[in-house]
Enzyme design. Sequence first.
Site: not given
Lengths: 179, 179
Positions: B137, B75
Site C-alpha cells: 500500500e 527487493a
Amino acid sequence: MTMEEKTMKCERVYEGRIINVRVDTVELPDKKYSKREIVEHPGAVGIIPITSDKKIILVKQFRKPVEDILLEIPAGKIEPKEEPYICALRELEEETGFKTDTVEKLLEFYTTPGFSNEIIHIYLAENLKEGIANPDEDENIDVVELSIEEAMEKINIGEIKDAKTIIAILTYFNLYKYK
Amino acid sequence: MTMEEKTMKCERVYEGRIINVRVDTVELPDKKYSKREIVEHPGAVGIIPITSDKKIILVKQFRKPVEDILLEIPAGKIEPKEEPYICALRELEEETGFKTDTVEKLLEFYTTPGFSNEIIHIYLAENLKEGIANPDEDENIDVVELSIEEAMEKINIGEIKDAKTIIAILTYFNLYKYK
C-alpha cells in the site's frame, strides 16, 4: 505523478554516538499517511589499497552486529566537516599503517536506502608507503594481503560478505582488466 | 588472541515496524568496555530479473531516508519464517508483475556490518512470465528495463547508487561474460 513523500511529523527516538534514529510520518502521493523508520549516519569512506605487486590490503575485524569476524576493505566514518578523501587517507593509515599522498575516487553508493541515509565513498589507494597502524581504542584489526584472483574467489565462495568490500573489489577487478 | 566481544549489558532503545535498535556494552579482548549501537533487521532479498531478450528489470522508487528517487533491483524484507527464495518469488511478482517458477541464488552479504545485522540474499530470476504487479500500500514503484551495458554505464556515471543493485549487476555482468 510525483513520487515524493512529504514529512508531516518527525519523532526523534534515539540519539547515539554513531547513529541517530527518527520516525517520520509521511504523506504518500495518494494523500494517505505512512511511517518511515530512518537511521541517520554521518557517512563513511572505504579504501581499496593496492600494493606495488598488485595485492589488495584488507582488514579482519570482529563485527558485533553480525557476531562474526569479517574481511573488509579499510573503512571508517567521516568526522564532522571532514572531506571524504581526507577521511580515506586517515583511515587507511590508522587501520593498516600504509600511507599514500593521493587517492582516486571510484564511486559512491547508499548501503541501505530503505532505512538509512548512510553513503559510502570508495577510493583507490596506490603508491603505498609503509608506516605504523594506529587503530581506534576499541578496534582490533588484523591486516591481510590478497591477490585480485584470491579476493574474487573469496567473494564467489562467500568468505567476503561485506557489501562495500564486494563493490570495491568487483569495481577494481573490472577496471584492472580493462586498463 | 580472540577478537570476539562479549556482551556485558544489552539496552533495547527502540522497537519498530521494520527495525529495532539496541546498545550493547561489550568487553573487548583487552578487557576494556565499549558500546556498540546495533540496528536489528529481519534480512532481505534482492532479485535480478532477466527478460528473454537479456534486459534487466529495475524498479524506481522514492526512498525517504535519502530523499531521492532510486533505481534498484526489486527487493523486500523477509517475513517471519519465510524462506528467502520464497520471499524472492513473492517480491518479484509484487513489485514488477513478473513471475517465474525458480530463482538461482547468486550470493549473500551484509549491507552495513558496522551497525546492523541486515543480510541480503541475491537471486537471479529468468524465464519470466508477465503478470500483474501488486505493491504494498505504501510503495509507489515504476518498472524500468535496461540492457546490461546500460546498467553498467549507469553504475559508472553514478545514476545507480544502491549497494545491493550495484552488487547484483556487477555479479551478473561477470557471470554473463564468462558464460
